[in-house]
Design a protein around this motif. Structure first.
Motif, PDB file in Angstrom:
ATOM      1  N   SER A 222       0.830  -1.200   0.000  1.00 50.58           N
ATOM      2  CA  SER A 222       0.000   0.000   0.000  1.00 50.58           C
ATOM      3  C   SER A 222       0.867   1.254   0.000  1.00 50.58           C
ATOM      4  O   SER A 222       0.573   2.232  -0.713  1.00 50.58           O
ATOM      5  N   SER A 223       1.940   1.231   0.764  1.00 55.48           N
ATOM      6  CA  SER A 223       2.820   2.390   0.843  1.00 55.48           C
ATOM      7  C   SER A 223       3.606   2.593  -0.447  1.00 55.48           C
ATOM      8  O   SER A 223       3.772   3.726  -0.916  1.00 55.48           O
ATOM      9  N   VAL A 224       4.065   1.503  -1.039  1.00 59.60           N
ATOM     10  CA  VAL A 224       4.849   1.596  -2.271  1.00 59.60           C
ATOM     11  C   VAL A 224       3.996   2.107  -3.420  1.00 59.60           C
ATOM     12  O   VAL A 224       4.454   2.915  -4.245  1.00 59.60           O
ATOM     13  N   LEU A 225       2.762   1.654  -3.504  1.00 61.41           N
ATOM     14  CA  LEU A 225       1.882   2.084  -4.595  1.00 61.41           C
ATOM     15  C   LEU A 225       1.575   3.575  -4.538  1.00 61.41           C
ATOM     16  O   LEU A 225       1.196   4.169  -5.555  1.00 61.41           O
ATOM     17  N   ARG A 226       1.757   4.167  -3.382  1.00 61.43           N
ATOM     18  CA  ARG A 226       1.510   5.609  -3.246  1.00 61.43           C
ATOM     19  C   ARG A 226       2.729   6.450  -3.615  1.00 61.43           C
ATOM     20  O   ARG A 226       2.640   7.681  -3.656  1.00 61.43           O
ATOM     21  N   LEU A 227       3.861   5.809  -3.857  1.00 63.12           N
ATOM     22  CA  LEU A 227       5.063   6.546  -4.237  1.00 63.12           C
ATOM     23  C   LEU A 227       4.871   7.177  -5.618  1.00 63.12           C
ATOM     24  O   LEU A 227       4.353   6.535  -6.535  1.00 63.12           O
ATOM     25  N   PRO A 228       5.316   8.418  -5.807  1.00 61.72           N
ATOM     26  CA  PRO A 228       5.077   9.102  -7.079  1.00 61.72           C
ATOM     27  C   PRO A 228       5.964   8.612  -8.224  1.00 61.72           C
ATOM     28  O   PRO A 228       5.536   8.576  -9.376  1.00 61.72           O
ATOM     29  N   SER A 229       7.196   8.215  -7.921  1.00 68.19           N
ATOM     30  CA  SER A 229       8.132   7.843  -8.984  1.00 68.19           C
ATOM     31  C   SER A 229       8.185   6.340  -9.175  1.00 68.19           C
ATOM     32  O   SER A 229       8.118   5.569  -8.209  1.00 68.19           O
ATOM     33  N   SER A 230       8.322   5.931 -10.420  1.00 68.83           N
ATOM     34  CA  SER A 230       8.459   4.501 -10.719  1.00 68.83           C
ATOM     35  C   SER A 230       9.785   3.959 -10.228  1.00 68.83           C
ATOM     36  O   SER A 230       9.888   2.786  -9.857  1.00 68.83           O
ATOM     37  N   GLN A 231      10.808   4.822 -10.188  1.00 67.65           N
ATOM     38  CA  GLN A 231      12.115   4.385  -9.694  1.00 67.65           C
ATOM     39  C   GLN A 231      12.042   4.060  -8.208  1.00 67.65           C
ATOM     40  O   GLN A 231      12.643   3.088  -7.742  1.00 67.65           O
ATOM     41  N   GLY A 232      11.301   4.884  -7.461  1.00 74.02           N
ATOM     42  CA  GLY A 232      11.136   4.618  -6.032  1.00 74.02           C
ATOM     43  C   GLY A 232      10.376   3.329  -5.788  1.00 74.02           C
ATOM     44  O   GLY A 232      10.698   2.572  -4.868  1.00 74.02           O
ATOM     45  N   LYS A 233       9.356   3.072  -6.612  1.00 81.20           N
ATOM     46  CA  LYS A 233       8.606   1.830  -6.481  1.00 81.20           C
ATOM     47  C   LYS A 233       9.489   0.625  -6.769  1.00 81.20           C
ATOM     48  O   LYS A 233       9.449  -0.385  -6.053  1.00 81.20           O
ATOM     49  N   TYR A 234      10.305   0.727  -7.813  1.00 81.22           N
ATOM     50  CA  TYR A 234      11.195  -0.381  -8.176  1.00 81.22           C
ATOM     51  C   TYR A 234      12.206  -0.661  -7.064  1.00 81.22           C
ATOM     52  O   TYR A 234      12.461  -1.829  -6.721  1.00 81.22           O
ATOM     53  N   LYS A 235      12.776   0.398  -6.493  1.00 83.85           N
ATOM     54  CA  LYS A 235      13.756   0.237  -5.422  1.00 83.85           C
ATOM     55  C   LYS A 235      13.135  -0.426  -4.196  1.00 83.85           C
ATOM     56  O   LYS A 235      13.728  -1.312  -3.581  1.00 83.85           O
ATOM     57  N   ALA A 236      11.911  -0.008  -3.862  1.00 88.51           N
ATOM     58  CA  ALA A 236      11.236  -0.578  -2.693  1.00 88.51           C
ATOM     59  C   ALA A 236      10.900  -2.045  -2.907  1.00 88.51           C
ATOM     60  O   ALA A 236      11.116  -2.881  -2.030  1.00 88.51           O
ATOM     61  N   PHE A 237      10.372  -2.358  -4.092  1.00 89.87           N
ATOM     62  CA  PHE A 237      10.012  -3.744  -4.372  1.00 89.87           C
ATOM     63  C   PHE A 237      11.250  -4.635  -4.488  1.00 89.87           C
ATOM     64  O   PHE A 237      11.225  -5.808  -4.080  1.00 89.87           O
ATOM     65  N   SER A 238      12.349  -4.103  -5.019  1.00 92.30           N
ATOM     66  CA  SER A 238      13.570  -4.903  -5.116  1.00 92.30           C
ATOM     67  C   SER A 238      14.148  -5.192  -3.738  1.00 92.30           C
ATOM     68  O   SER A 238      14.754  -6.241  -3.516  1.00 92.30           O
ATOM     69  N   THR A 239      13.950  -4.244  -2.805  1.00 99.68           N
ATOM     70  CA  THR A 239      14.417  -4.457  -1.430  1.00 99.68           C
ATOM     71  C   THR A 239      13.679  -5.616  -0.778  1.00 99.68           C
ATOM     72  O   THR A 239      14.266  -6.418  -0.050  1.00 99.68           O
ATOM     73  N   CYS A 240      12.383  -5.715  -1.042  1.00100.47           N
ATOM     74  CA  CYS A 240      11.561  -6.750  -0.406  1.00100.47           C
ATOM     75  C   CYS A 240      11.470  -8.032  -1.224  1.00100.47           C
ATOM     76  O   CYS A 240      11.037  -9.062  -0.706  1.00100.47           O
ATOM     77  N   GLY A 241      11.838  -7.965  -2.502  1.00107.70           N
ATOM     78  CA  GLY A 241      11.617  -9.106  -3.394  1.00107.70           C
ATOM     79  C   GLY A 241      12.318 -10.364  -2.955  1.00107.70           C
ATOM     80  O   GLY A 241      11.743 -11.463  -2.980  1.00107.70           O
ATOM     81  N   SER A 242      13.585 -10.237  -2.515  1.00102.19           N
ATOM     82  CA  SER A 242      14.343 -11.429  -2.133  1.00102.19           C
ATOM     83  C   SER A 242      13.743 -12.092  -0.894  1.00102.19           C
ATOM     84  O   SER A 242      13.584 -13.318  -0.844  1.00102.19           O
TER      85      SER A 242
END
Length: 291
Positions: free
Chosen positions: A223-243
Motif C-alpha cells: 500500500s505504501s509503495v503504490l503511493r510513491l510518485p516515482s516509478s524508480q522509487g517503487k522499483y527500489k522498494a520492491f527490489s528491497t523486499c523481493g528477495s
C-alpha cells in the motif's frame, strides 16, 4: 498386556525415501550436493556480513541470523541420513532420535520467527523511513532474535519432554528420512492425545502468527509503495523486499505442500519425499534468493 516403557534400550529405524537399492547412491549424491551448497552458500553470507562494516545493518543482521539457522537446521537432518545410506544401517538411537526431534523443531520454529522479524524490518524501512534508525536500534534487533530463540527453545523442549513420557512397543519403523515428530508419535503404544493436541496448537501459534505478521507487514508495504510518485522509487522498494518475499513464499509454500500431500495421500513415503521441499530446499536456496 500393558505396554512397558523400554525407551532406555530402543532404536528406531529410519526407512528413508525409498527401498530401492539402485537409487541409494543417487539419493546420497543428491543430498550431499544439497548439503554442501547449503553450508557453503550460508557461510559465505555470514562471512560477507561479518567482514564488511557497510553491511552491519539490521537487515543484514537478520539475514545473517537466518543463515546460521539454515546451517544448523540442515545439519540436524542431512548428515545422519547420509551416514545411514553409506553404512546401509537405518537405525538411530532413542536418544539420537529425540535429540533430532528437539533440534528440528527448535530451528524450524526459529525460521518462522526470523522471517516474520525480517518482514517487520522491511515494513519499518519502507513505511517509516525517517524513523527507521530510531526504531530498529541494535539492542532491539538483538532482543528480537533472542526472544525468538527463547520461544523456539521452550516449544522444542516441551514437545521433547512430552515425547519422553510415551511408551513404545515393537513397531519402531519411521517411514521418513529423519525423526519427524508426528511420525514418532504414531509409533507410541501409550496415550498420545496430549502430544497431538500440542502439535496443532504449536503449528497454529508458531506458524500462523508469524505468517499473519508477514502478511500484515507486506500489505502495508504494498500500500505504501503504490503511493510513491516515482516509478524508480517503487522499483527500489520492491527490489528491497523481493528477495525476502521469495524466501517466504518458498518456505511457507513448500511447508503447505507437505500438509496438502499428507492430507490427500495415505503413503508416508510420499509425504517424506514432499518434506524434502520443506526441510532442505528453502535452506539451500535462501542464499541464492537473498543474493
Amino acid at each position: 498386556m500393558k505396554p512397558r516403557n523400554e525407551t532406555a534400550v530402543l532404536e528406531f529405524l529410519l526407512l528413508g525415501l525409498t527401498n530401492d537399492p539402485a537409487l541409494q547412491s543417487l539419493i546420497f549424491s543428491l543430498f550431499l550436493s544439497m548439503y554442501l551448497v547449503t553450508i557453503l552458500g550460508n557461510l559465505l553470507i555470514i562471512l560477507a556480513v561479518s567482514s564488511d562494516p557497510y553491511l552491519h545493518t539490521p537487515m543484514y543482521f537478520f539475514l545473517c541470523s537466518l543463515s546460521f539457522n539454515d546451517v544448523f537446521l540442515s545439519t540436524c537432518i542431512i548428515p545422519k541420513m547420509l551416514v545411514n545410506i553409506q553404512s546401509q544401517d537405518q537405525s538411530i538411537t532413542y536418544t539420537g532420535c529425540l535429540s533430532q526431534v528437539c533440534f528440528v523443531i527448535l530451528f524450524a520454529v526459529l525460521e518462522n520467527s526470523l522471517l516474520a522479524v525480517m518482514a517487520y524490518d522491511h515494513y519499518v524501512a519502507i513505511c517509516h523511513p525517517l524513523r527507521y534508525t530510531v526504531i530498529m536500534k541494535p539492542c532491539l534487533c538483538v532482543l528480537m532474535v533472542l526472544v525468538s530463540l527463547s520461544i523456539s527453545t521452550v516449544d522444542s523442549l516441551l514437545h521433547t519432554l512430552l515425547l519422553m513420557q510415551l511408551s513404545f512397543c515393537t513397531d519402531l519403523e519411521i517411514p521418513h528420512f529423519f525423526c519427524e515428530l508426528a511420525q514418532v508419535i504414531k509409533l507410541a503404544c501409550s496415550e498420545n492425545i496430549i502430544s497431538n493436541i500440542l502439535i496443532y496448537i504449536s503449528v497454529g501459534i508458531f506458524a500462523g502468527v508469524p505468517l499473519s505478521g508477514i502478511i500484515f507487514s507486506y500489505s502495508h508495504i504494498v500500500s505504501s509503495v503504490l503511493r510513491l510518485p516515482s516509478s524508480q522509487g517503487k522499483y527500489k522498494a520492491f527490489s528491497t523486499c523481493g528477495s525476502h518475499l521469495s524466501v517466504v513464499c518458498l518456505y511457507y509454500g513448500t511447508g503447505l505442500g507437505v500438509y496438502i500431500s499428507s492430507a490427500v495421500t495415505d503413503s508416508p513415503r510420499k509425504t517424506a519425499v514432499a518434506s524434502v521441499m520443506y526441510t532442505m530446499v528453502p535452506q539451500m536456496l535462501n542464499p541464492l534468493s537473498t543474493a
